[in-house]
Design a protein around this motif. Structure first.
Motif, PDB file in Angstrom:
ATOM      1  N   LYS A  40       0.849  -1.186   0.000  1.00 31.43           N
ATOM      2  CA  LYS A  40       0.000   0.000   0.000  1.00 31.43           C
ATOM      3  C   LYS A  40       0.884   1.235   0.000  1.00 31.43           C
ATOM      4  CE  LYS A  40      -3.688  -2.541   0.537  1.00 31.43           C
ATOM      5  NZ  LYS A  40      -4.605  -2.752  -0.560  1.00 31.43           N
ATOM      6  N   TYR A  55      -6.566   2.282   7.623  1.00 32.12           N
ATOM      7  CA  TYR A  55      -6.068   2.818   6.360  1.00 32.12           C
ATOM      8  C   TYR A  55      -7.193   2.919   5.354  1.00 32.12           C
ATOM      9  CZ  TYR A  55      -5.760  -1.819   4.048  1.00 32.12           C
ATOM     10  OH  TYR A  55      -6.035  -3.048   3.487  1.00 32.12           O
ATOM     11  N   ASP A  57      -8.584   2.334   1.869  1.00 30.29           N
ATOM     12  CA  ASP A  57      -8.370   1.306   0.861  1.00 30.29           C
ATOM     13  C   ASP A  57      -9.057   1.722  -0.429  1.00 30.29           C
ATOM     14  OD1 ASP A  57      -7.569  -1.473   0.132  1.00 30.29           O
ATOM     15  OD2 ASP A  57      -9.740  -1.765   0.003  1.00 30.29           O
ATOM     16  N   ASN A  63     -10.411  -7.996  -3.525  1.00 30.87           N
ATOM     17  CA  ASN A  63     -10.775  -7.414  -2.236  1.00 30.87           C
ATOM     18  C   ASN A  63     -10.551  -8.460  -1.143  1.00 30.87           C
ATOM     19  OD1 ASN A  63     -11.759  -5.552  -0.411  1.00 30.87           O
ATOM     20  ND2 ASN A  63     -13.848  -5.567  -1.179  1.00 30.87           N
ATOM     21  N   THR A  65      -8.472  -8.643   1.447  1.00 32.45           N
ATOM     22  CA  THR A  65      -8.391  -8.198   2.841  1.00 32.45           C
ATOM     23  C   THR A  65      -9.775  -8.130   3.471  1.00 32.45           C
ATOM     24  OG1 THR A  65      -6.363  -6.945   2.378  1.00 32.45           O
ATOM     25  CG2 THR A  65      -7.600  -6.344   4.368  1.00 32.45           C
ATOM     26  N   SER A  66     -10.715  -7.525   2.767  1.00 32.45           N
ATOM     27  CA  SER A  66     -12.080  -7.404   3.283  1.00 32.45           C
ATOM     28  C   SER A  66     -12.704  -8.769   3.540  1.00 32.45           C
ATOM     29  CB  SER A  66     -12.937  -6.601   2.305  1.00 32.45           C
ATOM     30  OG  SER A  66     -14.264  -6.508   2.767  1.00 32.45           O
ATOM     31  N   SER A  97     -13.907  -3.934   8.020  1.00 31.88           N
ATOM     32  CA  SER A  97     -14.109  -2.939   6.969  1.00 31.88           C
ATOM     33  C   SER A  97     -15.204  -1.961   7.361  1.00 31.88           C
ATOM     34  CB  SER A  97     -14.530  -3.613   5.655  1.00 31.88           C
ATOM     35  OG  SER A  97     -13.546  -4.487   5.190  1.00 31.88           O
TER      36      SER A  97
END
Length: 188
Positions: A40, A55, A57, A63, A65-66, A97
């Motif tokens: 990132k 952070y 996004d 996607n 991470t979500s 999220s």
């Protein structure tokens, strides 16, 4: 070598604020699932307290991470010194999220310079901080941010970005739902 802490200390925060890039790692619970590790950039990371970070996004090709934090919460951040004294700093915690329309969005969004492609804000409650030597991390020079994502988003337009998210950002590569897919099921 490595040292462990229960929270983010002031000198950790100072180090984080100087970094131009960080990495975020998550994984599904399934042993067959894919571990995700994403770099990132941008000025998108904030330390809100000694145990809470977030952070901004932006829309991307996936996607993961979500999806992973929706399933199990686990998240790790890594910051490396590419100039100055060597150091690696990791933040371990549980994340979630926050997407536009969520109640918490109104509280968090003003802390970031939102861009057209902002997809969500990833928040994490940190339960362990680790520092290690970083002796083998090479020196790199920061030359600036790329403008590709900004131009890509402008070219897509708002409707195009929504269509792209619907096509690429609702389900992980392992078939897990993301927060964008479950928005209608969430209690605000």
């Amino acid at each position: 070598m490595g040292k462990f802490y229960n929270n983010i200390l002031d000198h950790h925060k100072e180090f984080i604020q100087k970094q131009k890039m960080f990495f975020v790692a998550t994984a599904p619970l399934s042993a067959e699932g894919h571990v995700n590790l994403s770099p990132k950039g941008m000025d998108c990371f904030r330390v809100f307290s000694d145990n809470r970070v977030a952070y901004m996004d932006i829309i991307g090709s996936g996607n993961e991470t979500s999806a992973h934090i929706l399933e199990n919460g686990r998240i790790t951040f890594m910051f490396c010194a590419y100039d100055g004294p060597p150091l690696i700093l990791r933040l371990y915690g549980k994340g979630y999220s926050v997407i536009p329309g969520d109640v918490e969005w109104e509280e968090l969004a003003p802390h970031f310079k939102l861009v057209m492609a902002t997809r969500q804000i990833i928040v994490a409650d940190i339960d362990m901080v680790q520092t290690s030597c970083g002796f083998s991390v090479p020196y790199y020079s920061y030359e600036g941010e790329r403008d590709h994502a900004e131009k890509w988003a402008a070219n897509k337009g708002l409707d195009g970005l929504e269509a792209y998210k619907a096509e690429k950002n609702l389900i992980s590569i392992d078939g897990l739902p993301t927060a964008l897919l479950t928005k209608g099921d969430r209690v605000e």
